[in-house]
Design a protein around this motif. Sequence first.
Motif, PDB file in Angstrom:
ATOM      1  N   SER A 113       9.217  23.881  25.232  1.00 27.70           N
ATOM      2  CA  SER A 113       8.460  25.043  25.719  1.00 27.70           C
ATOM      3  C   SER A 113       7.829  25.838  24.577  1.00 27.70           C
ATOM      4  O   SER A 113       7.229  26.885  24.812  1.00 27.70           O
ATOM      5  CB  SER A 113       9.376  25.965  26.535  1.00 27.70           C
ATOM      6  N   GLN A 114       7.959  25.338  23.352  1.00 29.85           N
ATOM      7  CA  GLN A 114       7.376  26.049  22.212  1.00 29.85           C
ATOM      8  C   GLN A 114       5.871  25.813  22.132  1.00 29.85           C
ATOM      9  O   GLN A 114       5.287  25.076  22.925  1.00 29.85           O
ATOM     10  CB  GLN A 114       8.090  25.626  20.936  1.00 29.85           C
ATOM     11  N   THR A 115       5.246  26.422  21.153  1.00 30.12           N
ATOM     12  CA  THR A 115       3.791  26.410  21.041  1.00 30.12           C
ATOM     13  C   THR A 115       3.229  24.995  21.029  1.00 30.12           C
ATOM     14  O   THR A 115       3.704  24.124  20.286  1.00 30.12           O
ATOM     15  CB  THR A 115       3.358  27.135  19.756  1.00 30.12           C
ATOM     16  N   ASP A 116       2.220  24.772  21.834  1.00 24.44           N
ATOM     17  CA  ASP A 116       1.561  23.481  21.914  1.00 24.44           C
ATOM     18  C   ASP A 116       0.777  23.253  20.621  1.00 24.44           C
ATOM     19  O   ASP A 116      -0.058  24.078  20.236  1.00 24.44           O
ATOM     20  CB  ASP A 116       0.616  23.475  23.113  1.00 24.44           C
ATOM     21  N   PRO A 117       1.017  22.140  19.919  1.00 24.86           N
ATOM     22  CA  PRO A 117       0.285  21.896  18.661  1.00 24.86           C
ATOM     23  C   PRO A 117      -1.229  21.802  18.847  1.00 24.86           C
ATOM     24  O   PRO A 117      -1.979  22.018  17.897  1.00 24.86           O
ATOM     25  CB  PRO A 117       0.864  20.571  18.159  1.00 24.86           C
ATOM     26  N   VAL A 118      -1.672  21.495  20.059  1.00 25.55           N
ATOM     27  CA  VAL A 118      -3.111  21.445  20.323  1.00 25.55           C
ATOM     28  C   VAL A 118      -3.751  22.809  20.087  1.00 25.55           C
ATOM     29  O   VAL A 118      -4.944  22.900  19.771  1.00 25.55           O
ATOM     30  CB  VAL A 118      -3.365  20.950  21.764  1.00 25.55           C
ATOM     31  N   SER A 119      -2.967  23.880  20.207  1.00 26.29           N
ATOM     32  CA  SER A 119      -3.505  25.226  19.997  1.00 26.29           C
ATOM     33  C   SER A 119      -3.960  25.440  18.561  1.00 26.29           C
ATOM     34  O   SER A 119      -4.668  26.411  18.266  1.00 26.29           O
ATOM     35  CB  SER A 119      -2.467  26.279  20.380  1.00 26.29           C
ATOM     36  N   VAL A 157       0.874  -1.161   0.000  1.00 26.02           N
ATOM     37  CA  VAL A 157       0.000   0.000   0.000  1.00 26.02           C
ATOM     38  C   VAL A 157       0.917   1.218   0.000  1.00 26.02           C
ATOM     39  O   VAL A 157       2.132   1.088   0.134  1.00 26.02           O
ATOM     40  CB  VAL A 157      -0.951   0.028   1.218  1.00 26.02           C
ATOM     41  N   VAL A 158       0.344   2.397  -0.149  1.00 14.62           N
ATOM     42  CA  VAL A 158       1.183   3.587  -0.252  1.00 14.62           C
ATOM     43  C   VAL A 158       0.774   4.640   0.769  1.00 14.62           C
ATOM     44  O   VAL A 158      -0.367   4.668   1.231  1.00 14.62           O
ATOM     45  CB  VAL A 158       1.133   4.192  -1.675  1.00 14.62           C
ATOM     46  N   ILE A 159       1.731   5.484   1.112  1.00 15.94           N
ATOM     47  CA  ILE A 159       1.499   6.620   1.999  1.00 15.94           C
ATOM     48  C   ILE A 159       1.335   7.862   1.131  1.00 15.94           C
ATOM     49  O   ILE A 159       2.205   8.172   0.314  1.00 15.94           O
ATOM     50  CB  ILE A 159       2.666   6.808   2.978  1.00 15.94           C
ATOM     51  N   THR A 160       0.227   8.581   1.333  1.00 16.68           N
ATOM     52  CA  THR A 160      -0.019   9.765   0.509  1.00 16.68           C
ATOM     53  C   THR A 160      -0.096  11.058   1.317  1.00 16.68           C
ATOM     54  O   THR A 160      -0.217  12.137   0.735  1.00 16.68           O
ATOM     55  CB  THR A 160      -1.333   9.604  -0.288  1.00 16.68           C
ATOM     56  N   GLY A 161      -0.028  10.973   2.631  1.00 15.59           N
ATOM     57  CA  GLY A 161      -0.064  12.184   3.451  1.00 15.59           C
ATOM     58  C   GLY A 161       0.493  11.925   4.832  1.00 15.59           C
ATOM     59  O   GLY A 161       0.363  10.824   5.371  1.00 15.59           O
ATOM     60  N   ILE A 162       1.145  12.942   5.400  1.00 16.38           N
ATOM     61  CA  ILE A 162       1.721  12.852   6.745  1.00 16.38           C
ATOM     62  C   ILE A 162       1.368  14.126   7.494  1.00 16.38           C
ATOM     63  O   ILE A 162       1.416  15.228   6.943  1.00 16.38           O
ATOM     64  CB  ILE A 162       3.262  12.710   6.702  1.00 16.38           C
ATOM     65  N   GLY A 163       1.035  13.975   8.765  1.00 23.08           N
ATOM     66  CA  GLY A 163       0.809  15.119   9.638  1.00 23.08           C
ATOM     67  C   GLY A 163       1.487  14.897  10.970  1.00 23.08           C
ATOM     68  O   GLY A 163       1.575  13.757  11.450  1.00 23.08           O
ATOM     69  N   THR A 164       1.997  15.957  11.576  1.00 16.34           N
ATOM     70  CA  THR A 164       2.667  15.845  12.870  1.00 16.34           C
ATOM     71  C   THR A 164       2.089  16.852  13.856  1.00 16.34           C
ATOM     72  O   THR A 164       1.593  17.911  13.460  1.00 16.34           O
ATOM     73  CB  THR A 164       4.185  16.100  12.739  1.00 16.34           C
ATOM     74  N   ALA A 165       2.159  16.493  15.126  1.00 10.75           N
ATOM     75  CA  ALA A 165       1.742  17.396  16.204  1.00 10.75           C
ATOM     76  C   ALA A 165       2.716  17.218  17.357  1.00 10.75           C
ATOM     77  O   ALA A 165       2.470  16.450  18.288  1.00 10.75           O
ATOM     78  CB  ALA A 165       0.310  17.095  16.639  1.00 10.75           C
ATOM     79  N   VAL A 166       3.853  17.898  17.248  1.00  8.59           N
ATOM     80  CA  VAL A 166       4.928  17.799  18.232  1.00  8.59           C
ATOM     81  C   VAL A 166       5.487  19.204  18.462  1.00  8.59           C
ATOM     82  O   VAL A 166       5.750  19.931  17.495  1.00  8.59           O
ATOM     83  CB  VAL A 166       6.072  16.869  17.747  1.00  8.59           C
ATOM     84  N   ARG A 167       5.677  19.570  19.701  1.00 14.67           N
ATOM     85  CA  ARG A 167       6.254  20.889  19.997  1.00 14.67           C
ATOM     86  C   ARG A 167       7.610  21.053  19.316  1.00 14.67           C
ATOM     87  O   ARG A 167       8.452  20.165  19.369  1.00 14.67           O
ATOM     88  CB  ARG A 167       6.447  21.065  21.508  1.00 14.67           C
TER      89      ARG A 167
END
Length: 361
Positions: A37-43, A9-19
Amino acid sequence: MSTARTADVVITGIGTAVRGLDGPAGLFGPLPAGHRSQTDPVSRLTGRGLRYKDRATKLAMAAAKDALRAAELVDAAGELTVSGEATGVVASTNYGNADTVCETVRTIAESTYLATSPMLLPATSSNVVASWLAITHGLRGANLTLCNGPTSGLDAVNWARLLIAAGRVERVLVAGVEPDNPAVRHVTEAAEASDHEAYGEFGAPVLFDGAVALVVESPSSAHARGVRPLAAIGPYARRGDHAEAVAEVRALRPGPVGLWCVPEHPEGVRAPAPALGAAAGSAPVHDLSALFGPSSGALGVLQCAAAAVWLDTGHGDDEVALVSAGTGDAGGDDAGAALILTAPGAVAAVAAAPRPAGGVR
C-alpha cells in the motif's frame, strides 16, 4: 539441446520500481509492513505522454531511469551522455501488456474495430515496453522483448551479452517487468493484492508488481567511461533439465557458491552436489519469488540484480553467485536456465574507478 555462453560482461547500474523498496539494496528484504500500500513507483514519472502507456511500460520506465542514472549514462537533466546508436534495450515480460490486449479484443468483439482508440492500438505490440524505453532515452541500438516463460529474465540478460559480444552495441539496458492487474490475475489465477498477505483467498499467491533494470556493458566500455562495475556476468546455460543447466555453468566457472537465487518453484529442485561444490542445496538460498510474489519474466533480472548487490557489498572475493530459473522437466517447465555472476575483479579487462562508499544504494 543446450545453449551455453561464457563471454563476460559487467553490470554497471541497477534500478528498481517496486512498492516499499527504496532501492536495489532492499532486494534482500525484509519488506516493510504494508509495503503493497506504499507509494506507487510509477508516481516518480512526470511529463506528458503517460496516459496511454500500460502499467508494465510505466514500471519499466521508472526502473530504467534509475538504472541509467546509477550507471552514469545520463546527466543531471536526464540526457544521454553516450552514443544512442551503441546502446540497446532488451526487455523481459510474459504478461506485460496483457491488460491492453484484452481490453482491445473486448472492444472489437463488442463494438468492432471502429470503437478502438488510435492511441491505444500501438500499445498492443508485444515489444511496447522495450520500444518506449528506447524512445524515452534515445537508445537506438538493437531492441527486443523476450516472452519466454520462467527462464525469460535470464534469457534476456544473456541476449544482452550476445548483442555486446557480437559488436552490435557497447551496452544494453535490460528490464524485467510484470504488472499485477485484473487481466494478469485472470490468466494466472492469482489473488488480488492486499496490504500484508503474500497469499490471498484459497491460498492463491499475490503476484509481483514491479520492475528492475540493469545496465550491462562490455568491460572495456565501463573502463573507458571510468565506471566501476558492480558485478561480472559469467557463464549461462539453458537446458531441458534444471540440474544439467546448473552443472554446465558450474563446470565452466568453478568455485564455492556463496549465494544461490533459486527458481520460482524451488521444491524438489536441487543442483547436483558437484555443481555446488558442497552437499546438495547447501549454498545460502535466496528465494525472490517468496519475498515479492511470483515474478515470471521479471524473475531472472531480479535475481541478477540481487546477486550484483550481494557481490558489490563485499561478498564474492572467493565465491560466486548462482542464479537459476525454470525448473525444467522435473518441475513441469519447458526448460531450466542458470547463470553465474562473480565479483568484477575476476574480469581482467576492468579497471576500477572510485565509487561512493557503501555499495549499491
